[in-house]
Structure formats: structure tokens, C-alpha cells
Design an enzyme around this catalytic site. Sequence first.
Site, PDB file in Angstrom:
ATOM      1  N   HIS A 140       0.959  -1.185   0.007  1.00  0.00           N
ATOM      2  CA  HIS A 140      -0.013  -0.061   0.106  1.00  0.00           C
ATOM      3  C   HIS A 140       0.812   1.097   0.010  1.00  0.00           C
ATOM      4  CE1 HIS A 140      -3.889   2.038   0.884  1.00  0.00           C
ATOM      5  NE2 HIS A 140      -3.088   2.928   1.105  1.00  0.00           N
ATOM      6  N   CYS A 141       0.671   2.286  -1.166  1.00  0.00           N
ATOM      7  CA  CYS A 141       1.701   3.175  -1.195  1.00  0.00           C
ATOM      8  C   CYS A 141       0.750   4.540  -0.797  1.00  0.00           C
ATOM      9  CB  CYS A 141       2.149   3.484  -2.665  1.00  0.00           C
ATOM     10  SG  CYS A 141       3.007   4.842  -2.920  1.00  0.00           S
ATOM     11  N   PRO A 142       1.079   5.176   0.348  1.00  0.00           N
ATOM     12  CA  PRO A 142       0.307   6.410   0.584  1.00  0.00           C
ATOM     13  C   PRO A 142       0.749   7.476  -0.232  1.00  0.00           C
ATOM     14  CG  PRO A 142       2.295   6.283   2.053  1.00  0.00           C
ATOM     15  CD  PRO A 142       2.318   4.942   1.325  1.00  0.00           C
TER      16      PRO A 142
END
Length: 275
Positions: A140-142
Site C-alpha cells: 500500500h503506497c500512501p
Amino acid sequence: PPAVPPHHPGCYTLGPAGLAPRSPAAAPRVWFVPDALGIVCASATWALTLSEGALLLSAWLLPAQQPAYSAVHGSLFHLLASLALASHARTMFTDPGALPAGAPPAPGLAGCCPLCGAVRPPGAHHCRVCQRCIRRAHHHCPWVNNCVGEDNRKFFVLFTLYTALGALHVLLLLSVPALRAYARGEWDLRTPVRLQASLLFLFMVALNGFLFAGLMFTIQMHSILTDPQSQPGEPGQASAWTNLKAVLGPRPSPAWISPFASAGPRAASGPQAVV
Ligand SMILES: [Zn+2]
Ligand SMILES: [Zn+2]
């Protein structure tokens, strides 16, 4: 969808048409993860890219007073930045491959996510930010406020590629003339301090963008090219070329590097197996 046998204890069941959710919910038309950190980071990505372009123009290209030089490099940077931001938007607003959520499963039901009730094919993982199980979840890439999964991986790869290329372009523009001047002993210290500050900020933004996006691009490409799971049912048969085509599209074309073209339907999409 086919009716679910009422006796099935939660999760999903395999019907004649494949997997059928126990309580099917309509898929959202637009995918958006309501995560505060992700929204801040994704907005910062846009702000930094846009300010990179504005500073390049105001602090470097326009003061150069060379119309051809400014036009060529201004156009090139803004082309790369536009492709990067379009890829960013496609990454953020594309469902990364969320498996349909089901009712909370009965304890001990094999192959069922204990958090969202999805049946997980190999490579799928539950993301606590997206609150869903994602097919071929990478992380998951903010910075794109989304998971990087099977269905948006191409856009994420293009986002890192164009961000790194745009930043490299800025780094070269800024450093090559300065290095040349320094080598000749003609370093000009009379430049106004305010201009130096904006150039320093521009340089730092570009340096961070190049290192960070370049690293992410390298990690993604390594992960894609060495993925042994790319060909379902044929473990060990997947070549780097096959893996690349699985992410970018079935045959090499300009669409491979276009954030406006989806990778297209794949045999791999959709639930593949129940463990
Ligand atoms: Zn889950
Ligand atoms: Zn996620």
C-alpha cells in the site's frame, strides 16, 4: 450471480459460474481510499510536481533568456510531469484488484480472509488501509493513496518512471551548466540570493523525486520480471518477457507507456482458485 446455498458458513461458495459472493455488493464505480495520510501524501506529490515545473520556469528557464532552450526544455519537462500526474491519478482512482468482500467467515474456514471474508487466490493479501483483499498486492503506497495490485500496477510503474525521468531532466538542466562553469572557474556568485534559494529548493525536490521514484521503479521492475506466479497453472514457466506483458499488455505497443491505456483484460484477472 448464482444463488448461494443457505447452508454455506460464510465466505463464498463455488457455483457453476465460479465464485459467488455470499452477500454481493455493487462494485463502486470510482475507487477511492478514504485515508487521511494517503490523501495528504498524494496531494503533496501533486504539489511538489507542480511546483517543480513552476520553479523550473520561473527560476531557471525564463531567466536564461534563450527562447529555444526554454521552449524545448519547458515542453519536455511538462510532458513528463503531465504523464507522471496522469499515471498518478490512474493509480489512485483504479481499483487495484479488490476481491469481493463477504460475510465474516466461520472460524477455521480455509482460504477465507478472516477480516473481509474474501476468498483469496495465491498472491492476494488483505490491506488494512483499503480494508479489502487485493489481488497480487505488492504494497500500500500512501504517495498514491492506494494499494499497488494487479489492476493498477502498470499505472504505478509509469508514475514512478515519468517522475524519475522528469526529476532527472531537472537535475541535468541544473547541474550540467553549473559543473561546466565550475570546471572553467566561472562560477557566478552574483546571482540574487532569492533565486539561489528557489534553485536549491528545486534541486532538492528533483533529487528526492529522482531517488525515491527511481528506487520504486527499480523495485517494481525487479518484482515484475522475477515474479514466478505470473502464469497461473504453469509455475516455473514464466519468463521475464511474459511477466512484463502480463503487467503492461499482451503485445508491445505505444499503449505500454501510456497512462491513458489500460493493460487490458487478462486471463489472470478475477478469482483463480480456492485454496
Ligand atoms: Zn481481506
Ligand atoms: Zn491498500
